[in-house]
Scaffold this motif. Structure first.
Motif, PDB file in Angstrom:
ATOM      1  N   UNK A 152     -16.735 -12.494   3.783  1.00 32.13           N
ATOM      2  CA  UNK A 152     -16.118 -12.305   5.088  1.00 32.13           C
ATOM      3  C   UNK A 152     -15.435 -13.614   5.480  1.00 32.13           C
ATOM      4  N   UNK A 153     -14.103 -13.591   5.574  1.00 38.09           N
ATOM      5  CA  UNK A 153     -13.335 -14.793   5.906  1.00 38.09           C
ATOM      6  C   UNK A 153     -13.401 -15.049   7.410  1.00 38.09           C
ATOM      7  N   UNK A 154     -13.066 -14.051   8.196  1.00 39.82           N
ATOM      8  CA  UNK A 154     -13.207 -14.089   9.649  1.00 39.82           C
ATOM      9  C   UNK A 154     -13.406 -12.655  10.129  1.00 39.82           C
ATOM     10  N   UNK A 155     -13.358 -12.427  11.455  1.00 46.31           N
ATOM     11  CA  UNK A 155     -13.658 -11.087  11.962  1.00 46.31           C
ATOM     12  C   UNK A 155     -12.620 -10.032  11.601  1.00 46.31           C
ATOM     13  N   UNK A 156     -11.467 -10.439  11.053  1.00 44.35           N
ATOM     14  CA  UNK A 156     -10.452  -9.451  10.699  1.00 44.35           C
ATOM     15  C   UNK A 156      -9.983  -9.551   9.239  1.00 44.35           C
ATOM     16  N   UNK A 157     -10.683 -10.345   8.435  1.00 45.06           N
ATOM     17  CA  UNK A 157     -10.246 -10.528   7.052  1.00 45.06           C
ATOM     18  C   UNK A 157     -11.445 -10.764   6.139  1.00 45.06           C
ATOM     19  N   UNK A 158     -11.406 -10.153   4.933  1.00 47.33           N
ATOM     20  CA  UNK A 158     -12.436 -10.383   3.920  1.00 47.33           C
ATOM     21  C   UNK A 158     -11.796 -10.374   2.534  1.00 47.33           C
ATOM     22  N   UNK A 159     -12.515 -10.984   1.578  1.00 49.87           N
ATOM     23  CA  UNK A 159     -12.030 -11.014   0.202  1.00 49.87           C
ATOM     24  C   UNK A 159     -13.026 -10.296  -0.696  1.00 49.87           C
TER      25      UNK A 159
END
Length: 149
Positions: free
Chosen positions: A37-44
């Motif tokens: 989880x990169x931030x609350x709106x992005x993941x890898x």
């Protein structure tokens, strides 16, 4: 999301062979190496056999990441603890293997298959030093065991 895979469909149509289509990819739990989880709106998502991680953007990233982790964990728990290793046949295993084959073939109803154990036992006696007390046509004595061929 399924029980064993994650399906990703493109938001926009892409031209493939001149036709506008939605792209659809399925990533199985066994292919997922890492999810971050990169931030609350992005993941890898890092997949096996792919050099770079895939980056996804969504409003509900935390729920998606938790679901993918759940799928991956369920898959890991369903796998056996250890992968059975097939042992290599070593030279010292050959006499015992030939003896097993010979003894298994003795019970066959096929006469030609029953003749094979005699050759195997003779081979064991000559090559491997298998102790055969007497070896006559149709019978073998070894270590007090009488085997009729």
């Amino acid at each position: 999301m399924g029980s064993t895979a994650v399906q990703v469909t493109s938001a926009e149509r892409t031209r493939v062979l001149g036709q506008p289509v939605f792209l659809n990819d399925v990533y199985y739990a066994s292919e997922i190496e890492e999810i971050c989880l990169v931030d609350e709106s992005q993941f890898t998502l890092t997949m096996a056999n792919q050099g770079t991680p895939l980056t996804f953007m969504h409003q509900e990233c935390d729920a998606i990441v938790q679901s993918i982790i759940h799928i991956r964990t369920r898959w890991e728990l369903s796998q056996p603890d250890s992968i059975p290793q097939h042992t290599k046949i070593r030279p010292k295993d050959v006499p015992g293997t030939l003896l097993n084959i010979a003894l298994l073939n003795l019970g066959s109803s096929d006469p030609s298959l029953r003749s094979v154990p005699r050759g195997n036992l003779e081979l064991l006696r000559q090559v491997a030093g298998f102790a055969v007390d007497s070896f006559q046509l149709g019978q073998v004595w070894s270590h007090g065991l009488h085997i009729v061929l």
